[in-house]
Design a protein around this motif. Sequence first.
Motif, PDB file in Angstrom:
ATOM      1  N   GLU A   1      38.296  42.772  78.245  1.00 36.69           N
ATOM      2  CA  GLU A   1      38.462  41.289  77.982  1.00 36.69           C
ATOM      3  C   GLU A   1      39.211  41.286  76.535  1.00 36.69           C
ATOM      4  O   GLU A   1      39.974  40.261  76.506  1.00 36.69           O
ATOM      5  CB  GLU A   1      37.055  40.587  78.036  1.00 36.69           C
ATOM      6  N   LEU A   2      38.287  41.858  75.663  1.00 30.76           N
ATOM      7  CA  LEU A   2      39.057  41.654  74.258  1.00 30.76           C
ATOM      8  C   LEU A   2      40.667  42.284  74.248  1.00 30.76           C
ATOM      9  O   LEU A   2      41.460  41.790  73.650  1.00 30.76           O
ATOM     10  CB  LEU A   2      38.322  42.711  73.154  1.00 30.76           C
ATOM     11  N   ARG A   3      41.010  43.484  75.015  1.00 32.20           N
ATOM     12  CA  ARG A   3      42.245  43.968  74.887  1.00 32.20           C
ATOM     13  C   ARG A   3      43.248  42.829  75.869  1.00 32.20           C
ATOM     14  O   ARG A   3      44.499  42.551  75.161  1.00 32.20           O
ATOM     15  CB  ARG A   3      42.390  45.120  75.821  1.00 32.20           C
ATOM     16  N   GLU A   4      42.771  42.231  76.621  1.00 28.09           N
ATOM     17  CA  GLU A   4      43.645  41.257  77.499  1.00 28.09           C
ATOM     18  C   GLU A   4      43.708  40.121  76.486  1.00 28.09           C
ATOM     19  O   GLU A   4      45.154  39.660  76.560  1.00 28.09           O
ATOM     20  CB  GLU A   4      42.891  40.781  78.649  1.00 28.09           C
ATOM     21  N   TYR A   5      43.002  39.547  75.880  1.00 32.81           N
ATOM     22  CA  TYR A   5      43.136  38.351  75.066  1.00 32.81           C
ATOM     23  C   TYR A   5      44.001  38.744  73.706  1.00 32.81           C
ATOM     24  O   TYR A   5      44.938  38.065  73.506  1.00 32.81           O
ATOM     25  CB  TYR A   5      41.648  37.874  74.529  1.00 32.81           C
ATOM     26  N   GLU A   6      43.753  39.879  73.231  1.00 30.38           N
ATOM     27  CA  GLU A   6      44.971  40.311  72.238  1.00 30.38           C
ATOM     28  C   GLU A   6      46.100  40.533  72.710  1.00 30.38           C
ATOM     29  O   GLU A   6      46.922  40.114  72.036  1.00 30.38           O
ATOM     30  CB  GLU A   6      44.074  41.721  71.734  1.00 30.38           C
ATOM     31  N   SER A   7      46.295  41.110  73.960  1.00 30.83           N
ATOM     32  CA  SER A   7      47.780  41.192  74.149  1.00 30.83           C
ATOM     33  C   SER A   7      48.320  39.871  74.842  1.00 30.83           C
ATOM     34  O   SER A   7      49.348  39.430  74.321  1.00 30.83           O
ATOM     35  CB  SER A   7      47.449  41.887  75.886  1.00 30.83           C
ATOM     36  N   LEU A   8      47.365  38.859  75.148  1.00 30.39           N
ATOM     37  CA  LEU A   8      48.051  37.457  75.393  1.00 30.39           C
ATOM     38  C   LEU A   8      48.483  36.852  74.044  1.00 30.39           C
ATOM     39  O   LEU A   8      49.262  36.177  73.920  1.00 30.39           O
ATOM     40  CB  LEU A   8      46.973  36.655  76.201  1.00 30.39           C
ATOM     41  N   LYS A   9      47.604  36.905  72.970  1.00 32.58           N
ATOM     42  CA  LYS A   9      47.743  36.437  71.689  1.00 32.58           C
ATOM     43  C   LYS A   9      49.107  37.035  71.265  1.00 32.58           C
ATOM     44  O   LYS A   9      49.425  36.433  70.477  1.00 32.58           O
ATOM     45  CB  LYS A   9      46.597  36.672  70.820  1.00 32.58           C
ATOM     46  N   SER A  10      49.474  38.141  71.630  1.00 34.26           N
ATOM     47  CA  SER A  10      50.640  38.797  70.980  1.00 34.26           C
ATOM     48  C   SER A  10      51.721  38.445  71.659  1.00 34.26           C
ATOM     49  O   SER A  10      52.939  38.782  71.327  1.00 34.26           O
ATOM     50  CB  SER A  10      50.463  40.466  70.857  1.00 34.26           C
ATOM     51  N   GLY A  11      51.721  37.431  72.839  1.00 33.26           N
ATOM     52  CA  GLY A  11      52.626  37.169  73.497  1.00 33.26           C
ATOM     53  C   GLY A  11      53.197  37.770  74.650  1.00 33.26           C
ATOM     54  O   GLY A  11      54.059  37.426  75.158  1.00 33.26           O
ATOM     55  N   ASP A  12      52.220  38.671  75.212  1.00 33.94           N
ATOM     56  CA  ASP A  12      52.558  39.475  76.171  1.00 33.94           C
ATOM     57  C   ASP A  12      52.068  38.745  77.436  1.00 33.94           C
ATOM     58  O   ASP A  12      50.837  38.970  77.989  1.00 33.94           O
ATOM     59  CB  ASP A  12      51.723  40.866  76.175  1.00 33.94           C
ATOM     60  N   PHE A  13      52.890  38.032  78.095  1.00 34.85           N
ATOM     61  CA  PHE A  13      52.505  37.314  79.192  1.00 34.85           C
ATOM     62  C   PHE A  13      53.870  37.104  79.849  1.00 34.85           C
ATOM     63  O   PHE A  13      54.941  36.455  79.546  1.00 34.85           O
ATOM     64  CB  PHE A  13      51.835  35.791  78.876  1.00 34.85           C
ATOM     65  N   PRO A  14      53.955  37.416  81.154  1.00 35.30           N
ATOM     66  CA  PRO A  14      55.305  37.335  81.962  1.00 35.30           C
ATOM     67  C   PRO A  14      55.411  35.645  82.465  1.00 35.30           C
ATOM     68  O   PRO A  14      54.821  35.338  83.211  1.00 35.30           O
ATOM     69  CB  PRO A  14      55.144  38.221  83.152  1.00 35.30           C
ATOM     70  N   ILE A  15      56.083  34.865  81.558  1.00 36.76           N
ATOM     71  CA  ILE A  15      56.154  33.562  81.761  1.00 36.76           C
ATOM     72  C   ILE A  15      56.655  33.114  83.152  1.00 36.76           C
ATOM     73  O   ILE A  15      56.395  32.209  83.873  1.00 36.76           O
ATOM     74  CB  ILE A  15      56.865  32.845  80.532  1.00 36.76           C
ATOM     75  N   GLU A  16      57.390  34.278  83.674  1.00 35.63           N
ATOM     76  CA  GLU A  16      57.953  33.735  85.099  1.00 35.63           C
ATOM     77  C   GLU A  16      56.850  33.748  86.235  1.00 35.63           C
ATOM     78  O   GLU A  16      57.153  33.296  87.319  1.00 35.63           O
ATOM     79  CB  GLU A  16      59.044  34.745  85.557  1.00 35.63           C
TER      80      GLU A  16
END
Length: 144
Positions: free
Chosen positions: A55-70
């Motif tokens: 869960e921590l890794r996922e949140y940190e990844s999202l906070k860094s902008g790693d989300f496929p907006i498409e």
Amino acid sequence: MIKNERQYRITRAQAARFSDALEKLRQLPDPGLHPMIAKAQEDALRSQLGDLENELREYESLKSGDFPIESLKAVSEVPSVLIKARIATGLSQRDLAERVGLKEQQIQRYEATDYATANLARIMEVVSALGTAVEGPASEAGTR
């Protein structure tokens, strides 16, 4: 899923406590504890710690902008997917309405407006009803 900074801090603190408990369990094993119970305790702590770390890794990844907006495009496809799923499972609008506990006319309105007036809870009920149709016996879908 961690949804905000407060939850992130709490989860990080929980992970630290689980990590400490796991380390203490390894360093100071209880001699009076049956080995199988000790292993079960360690496995449980390790499993919980792993979940928290994911869960921590996922949140940190999202906070860094790693989300496929498409991937948001999929949301706009929900109405047609629901209609196609209903048809593919062999359900009529009446059948779907009965499964969801609505009148047939409501399903007709939802489909006519591409589910524009349906709230998320209702859409989830429709998804569940369609999922039940998919999981049911093949002969059931064929008789509709």
